[in-house]
Design a protein around this motif. Structure first.
Motif, PDB file in Angstrom:
ATOM      1  N   ALA A  16      -2.186  -0.980   4.619  1.00  0.00           N
ATOM      2  CA  ALA A  16      -3.517  -0.600   4.141  1.00  0.00           C
ATOM      3  C   ALA A  16      -4.244   0.278   5.163  1.00  0.00           C
ATOM      4  CB  ALA A  16      -4.346  -1.847   3.837  1.00  0.00           C
ATOM      5  N   LEU A  17      -4.172  -0.106   6.430  1.00  0.00           N
ATOM      6  CA  LEU A  17      -4.839   0.680   7.466  1.00  0.00           C
ATOM      7  C   LEU A  17      -4.147   2.020   7.676  1.00  0.00           C
ATOM      8  CD1 LEU A  17      -5.651  -2.124  10.070  1.00  0.00           C
ATOM      9  CD2 LEU A  17      -7.207  -1.025   8.454  1.00  0.00           C
ATOM     10  N   GLY A  18      -2.831   2.054   7.418  1.00  0.00           N
ATOM     11  CA  GLY A  18      -2.121   3.321   7.500  1.00  0.00           C
ATOM     12  C   GLY A  18      -2.588   4.285   6.422  1.00  0.00           C
ATOM     13  N   ILE A  19      -2.787   3.755   5.198  1.00  0.00           N
ATOM     14  CA  ILE A  19      -3.304   4.592   4.115  1.00  0.00           C
ATOM     15  C   ILE A  19      -4.716   5.067   4.447  1.00  0.00           C
ATOM     16  CG2 ILE A  19      -4.084   4.563   1.705  1.00  0.00           C
ATOM     17  CD1 ILE A  19      -1.736   2.777   1.050  1.00  0.00           C
ATOM     18  N   PHE A  20      -5.542   4.152   4.950  1.00  0.00           N
ATOM     19  CA  PHE A  20      -6.904   4.553   5.335  1.00  0.00           C
ATOM     20  C   PHE A  20      -6.878   5.676   6.369  1.00  0.00           C
ATOM     21  CE2 PHE A  20     -10.212   4.067   8.608  1.00  0.00           C
ATOM     22  CZ  PHE A  20     -11.312   4.460   7.859  1.00  0.00           C
ATOM     23  N   GLY A  21      -5.986   5.557   7.337  1.00  0.00           N
ATOM     24  CA  GLY A  21      -5.896   6.572   8.390  1.00  0.00           C
ATOM     25  C   GLY A  21      -5.503   7.938   7.880  1.00  0.00           C
ATOM     26  N   MET A  22      -4.960   7.994   6.652  1.00  0.00           N
ATOM     27  CA  MET A  22      -4.613   9.293   6.072  1.00  0.00           C
ATOM     28  C   MET A  22      -5.857  10.144   5.841  1.00  0.00           C
ATOM     29  SD  MET A  22      -1.701   8.011   3.362  1.00  0.00           S
ATOM     30  CE  MET A  22      -1.701   9.559   2.453  1.00  0.00           C
ATOM     31  N   GLY A  23      -7.037   9.523   5.957  1.00  0.00           N
ATOM     32  CA  GLY A  23      -8.282  10.287   5.857  1.00  0.00           C
ATOM     33  C   GLY A  23      -8.406  11.360   6.918  1.00  0.00           C
ATOM     34  N   ASN A  24      -7.541  11.292   7.969  1.00  0.00           N
ATOM     35  CA  ASN A  24      -7.500  12.370   8.969  1.00  0.00           C
ATOM     36  C   ASN A  24      -7.251  13.732   8.322  1.00  0.00           C
ATOM     37  OD1 ASN A  24      -7.893  10.692  11.124  1.00  0.00           O
ATOM     38  ND2 ASN A  24      -5.751  10.601  11.745  1.00  0.00           N
ATOM     39  N   PHE A  69      -7.672  -7.342   2.904  1.00  0.00           N
ATOM     40  CA  PHE A  69      -6.232  -7.514   2.735  1.00  0.00           C
ATOM     41  C   PHE A  69      -5.702  -8.671   3.579  1.00  0.00           C
ATOM     42  CE2 PHE A  69      -6.997  -3.182   1.426  1.00  0.00           C
ATOM     43  CZ  PHE A  69      -6.108  -3.000   0.368  1.00  0.00           C
ATOM     44  N   PRO A  70      -4.666  -9.372   3.073  1.00  0.00           N
ATOM     45  CA  PRO A  70      -4.021 -10.409   3.886  1.00  0.00           C
ATOM     46  C   PRO A  70      -3.275  -9.772   5.046  1.00  0.00           C
ATOM     47  CG  PRO A  70      -2.781 -10.038   1.864  1.00  0.00           C
ATOM     48  CD  PRO A  70      -4.054  -9.247   1.737  1.00  0.00           C
ATOM     49  N   LYS A  71      -2.976 -10.563   6.037  1.00  0.00           N
ATOM     50  CA  LYS A  71      -2.384 -10.065   7.269  1.00  0.00           C
ATOM     51  C   LYS A  71      -1.104  -9.275   7.020  1.00  0.00           C
ATOM     52  CE  LYS A  71      -1.079 -11.691  11.881  1.00  0.00           C
ATOM     53  NZ  LYS A  71      -0.966 -12.875  12.773  1.00  0.00           N
ATOM     54  N   ARG A  72      -0.272  -9.734   6.075  1.00  0.00           N
ATOM     55  CA  ARG A  72       1.021  -9.094   5.828  1.00  0.00           C
ATOM     56  C   ARG A  72       0.881  -7.691   5.251  1.00  0.00           C
ATOM     57  NH1 ARG A  72      -0.018 -12.338   1.520  1.00  0.00           N
ATOM     58  NH2 ARG A  72       0.384 -11.469  -0.578  1.00  0.00           N
ATOM     59  N   LYS A  73      -0.289  -7.348   4.720  1.00  0.00           N
ATOM     60  CA  LYS A  73      -0.509  -6.048   4.096  1.00  0.00           C
ATOM     61  C   LYS A  73      -1.453  -5.145   4.891  1.00  0.00           C
ATOM     62  CE  LYS A  73       0.094  -7.672  -0.691  1.00  0.00           C
ATOM     63  NZ  LYS A  73       1.144  -6.726  -1.116  1.00  0.00           N
ATOM     64  N   ALA A 103      -9.529  -4.930  -3.591  1.00  0.00           N
ATOM     65  CA  ALA A 103      -9.032  -4.475  -2.288  1.00  0.00           C
ATOM     66  C   ALA A 103      -8.547  -3.029  -2.378  1.00  0.00           C
ATOM     67  CB  ALA A 103      -7.906  -5.385  -1.808  1.00  0.00           C
ATOM     68  N   ASN A 104      -7.789  -2.716  -3.416  1.00  0.00           N
ATOM     69  CA  ASN A 104      -7.275  -1.357  -3.575  1.00  0.00           C
ATOM     70  C   ASN A 104      -8.392  -0.348  -3.847  1.00  0.00           C
ATOM     71  OD1 ASN A 104      -4.620  -2.137  -3.147  1.00  0.00           O
ATOM     72  ND2 ASN A 104      -4.194  -2.468  -5.311  1.00  0.00           N
ATOM     73  N   LYS A 105      -9.395  -0.775  -4.626  1.00  0.00           N
ATOM     74  CA  LYS A 105     -10.529   0.108  -4.891  1.00  0.00           C
ATOM     75  C   LYS A 105     -11.287   0.411  -3.600  1.00  0.00           C
ATOM     76  CE  LYS A 105     -14.339  -1.514  -6.559  1.00  0.00           C
ATOM     77  NZ  LYS A 105     -15.391  -2.099  -7.425  1.00  0.00           N
ATOM     78  N   THR A 106     -11.504  -0.628  -2.806  1.00  0.00           N
ATOM     79  CA  THR A 106     -12.203  -0.438  -1.531  1.00  0.00           C
ATOM     80  C   THR A 106     -11.400   0.463  -0.604  1.00  0.00           C
ATOM     81  OG1 THR A 106     -13.186  -2.646  -1.737  1.00  0.00           O
ATOM     82  CG2 THR A 106     -13.221  -1.624   0.440  1.00  0.00           C
ATOM     83  N   MET A 159      -4.301 -15.552   2.845  1.00  0.00           N
ATOM     84  CA  MET A 159      -5.695 -15.118   2.824  1.00  0.00           C
ATOM     85  C   MET A 159      -6.376 -15.644   1.569  1.00  0.00           C
ATOM     86  SD  MET A 159      -7.249 -11.233   2.783  1.00  0.00           S
ATOM     87  CE  MET A 159      -9.009 -10.950   2.811  1.00  0.00           C
ATOM     88  N   LYS A 160      -7.515 -16.326   1.723  1.00  0.00           N
ATOM     89  CA  LYS A 160      -8.243 -16.862   0.594  1.00  0.00           C
ATOM     90  C   LYS A 160      -8.976 -15.745  -0.153  1.00  0.00           C
ATOM     91  CE  LYS A 160      -9.082 -21.319   2.855  1.00  0.00           C
ATOM     92  NZ  LYS A 160     -10.117 -22.268   3.324  1.00  0.00           N
ATOM     93  N   ASN A 161      -9.068 -15.920  -1.488  1.00  0.00           N
ATOM     94  CA  ASN A 161      -9.862 -15.017  -2.330  1.00  0.00           C
ATOM     95  C   ASN A 161      -9.406 -13.568  -2.233  1.00  0.00           C
ATOM     96  OD1 ASN A 161     -11.547 -17.237  -3.001  1.00  0.00           O
ATOM     97  ND2 ASN A 161     -12.736 -16.905  -1.122  1.00  0.00           N
ATOM     98  N   TYR A 162      -8.083 -13.367  -2.149  1.00  0.00           N
ATOM     99  CA  TYR A 162      -7.555 -12.004  -2.125  1.00  0.00           C
ATOM    100  C   TYR A 162      -7.572 -11.446  -3.538  1.00  0.00           C
ATOM    101  CZ  TYR A 162      -4.074  -8.247  -1.995  1.00  0.00           C
ATOM    102  OH  TYR A 162      -3.420  -7.046  -2.141  1.00  0.00           O
ATOM    103  N   ASN A 163      -8.344 -10.400  -3.738  1.00  0.00           N
ATOM    104  CA  ASN A 163      -8.454  -9.743  -5.034  1.00  0.00           C
ATOM    105  C   ASN A 163      -7.823  -8.360  -4.903  1.00  0.00           C
ATOM    106  OD1 ASN A 163      -9.493  -8.098  -7.226  1.00  0.00           O
ATOM    107  ND2 ASN A 163     -10.956  -9.757  -7.637  1.00  0.00           N
TER     108      ASN A 163
END
Length: 424
Positions: free
Chosen positions: A138-146, A130-134, A9-12, A1-5
């Motif tokens: 990342a989406l699993g952590i986001f889903g913890m918003g449940n 996030f790059p594909k491998r992560k 990414a973690n802040k977002t 993934m280009k321009n992966y910061n």
């Protein structure tokens, strides 16, 4: 993934998860507030059917509108869409404090129910950083918003008790939606200050172009999976209360002889937390072993646990709680697996496809309790709800294996064609 910061990414990811949690506990406010108000005032003498509709309406609108919100996210980026959503949702949430009847509550519920669409925004806005491998993790952590549902289940009843002076000043309930509205505005301000906007590379596509993947049968298969794991999760948030009250009454009677509603709410909250927290682990497993392998295991376990509960109803509430936690954990992993599929297959249309899958999952949360109710009336058995879960698990498994067989046949045909061309 280009321009992966990594830092950005973690802040977002953190801000998306926080915002989703806030939206989720606003989305579920009726599950507590309607129960509290029902019968307390002349204007709140609602029938069971009216109560059911009031609780279901926010779930319905928050589900149906996930698709258009997902389209807007792919088109314009997550930051402006999320901020607009938070501010817009705050209006009907605040106006709820002036509601004084079924229709005014229903209209406000339709309005603040849009908080449920924050999932479609967050899925697209998280995955793009996030790059594909992560992405699965990342989406699993986001889903913890449940876990926002657990926050409402645990703290809203206590807050209502405080706001109404231990239920001696019932008019104090109006401050609950006002507090929720203030929180929404505050989070929108934080989101505006701390996030950076980012869009998919092909965001120049037309709206119709973005929606083209919806013609793919695969999207609807993912939607069915989510109908089971997320729809079942949302449905049980409300239905478990009824099971505890009707099946395990003896275990939840206080010393004064009254049913312990707060303890039952705590048991439901534990179920929600278990299902939410484990989503990060589900994302990790999906990254490591692939979404299909994880989802297959989830569906098999869902069928086994459902079948066990159909055959055997635990005698003690703590045993049932443990089994419900197993259910929540399995479905939490399944939710992460479904949304690992989406950026893998549709990297440029995550918002659209994620929105459509979210629509179907949310509709599961609307449809399942209604089906549970009809099955209970028809059979007289509380275990009939698990029959429906087992049935859905079987349908999902059959469709998955049918798809795998078709893919294997296509690969075999392709290999045969190559071998034939070599021979010639």
């Amino acid at each position: 993934m280009k321009n992966y910061n990594k830092a950005k990414a973690n802040k977002t990811l953190f801000l998306n998860t926080l915002t989703f949690a806030v939206c989720f506990f606003v989305w579920m406010i009726f599950s507590v507030l309607i129960t509290f108000l029902n019968g307390k005032f002349e204007w709140s003498q609602w029938s069971d059917v009216e109560v059911a509709w009031l609780i279901a309406l926010p779930v319905l609108t928050g589900s149906v509108f996930r698709l258009p919100i997902g389209v807007l996210t792919d088109k314009y980026g997550g930051k402006p869409v999320m901020i607009a959503l938070l501010l817009f949702t705050a209006i009907p949430t605040y106006l709820l404090s002036f509601a004084n009847g079924f229709w005014s509550f229903a209209l406000c519920g339709v309005g603040f129910g849009l908080a449920g669409t924050s999932f479609a925004v967050g899925i697209a806005y998280t995955s793009i950083w996030f790059p594909k491998r992560k992405q699965g993790f990342a989406l699993g952590i986001f889903g913890m918003g449940n876990v926002g549902a657990a926050i409402t289940a645990m703290f809203a009843p206590k807050l209502l008790t405080y706001l109404t002076d231990d239920r001696t000043n019932l008019e104090g309930w109006v401050n609950l939606p006002r507090i929720y509205a203030i929180v929404l505005v505050a989070v929108s301000f934080i989101f505006y200050i701390l996030t950076d906007n980012k869009k998919v590379e092909q965001s120049s596509k037309s709206i119709m172009g973005l929606m083209k993947p919806l013609k793919d049968t695969r999207v609807w298969r993912f939607g069915l999976y989510y109908f089971l794991v997320f729809g079942g999760f949302v449905a049980l948030i409300g239905w478990l209360q009824r099971i505890y009250k009707n099946v395990y009454t003896a275990d939840l009677i206080k010393t004064d002889g009254n049913y312990d509603l707060e303890k039952a709410g705590m048991y439901v909250a534990i179920f929600v937390i278990a299902s939410s927290v484990i989503r990060a682990f589900g994302g990790y497993l999906s990254d490591k072993f692939g979404a299909r392998s994880v989802m297959r295991t989830v569906l098999i376990l869902s069928l086994l646990i459902s079948s066990m509960l159909i055959i055997w109803t635990p005698a003690h509430v703590h045993v049932f709680l443990a089994i419900s936690l197993m259910f929540g954990g399995v479905w939490g992993v399944g939710m992460a697996a479904v949304y690992k599929y989406i950026p893998d297959y549709y990297p440029q249309e995550v918002g659209v496809v994620g929105g459509m899958v979210g629509v179907l999952g949310g509709l599961g949360g609307f449809v399942c309790p209604i089906v549970f109710g009809y099955l209970k009336d028809g059979t007289g058995m509380w275990s009939s709800s698990w029959m429906f879960m087992a049935f859905l698990s079987v349908i999902c498994l059959v469709w998955m294996y049918k798809t795998i067989l078709e893919m294997n046949n296509q690969k075999t045909t392709l290999i045969e064609q190559i071998e034939t061309s070599w021979q010639n």
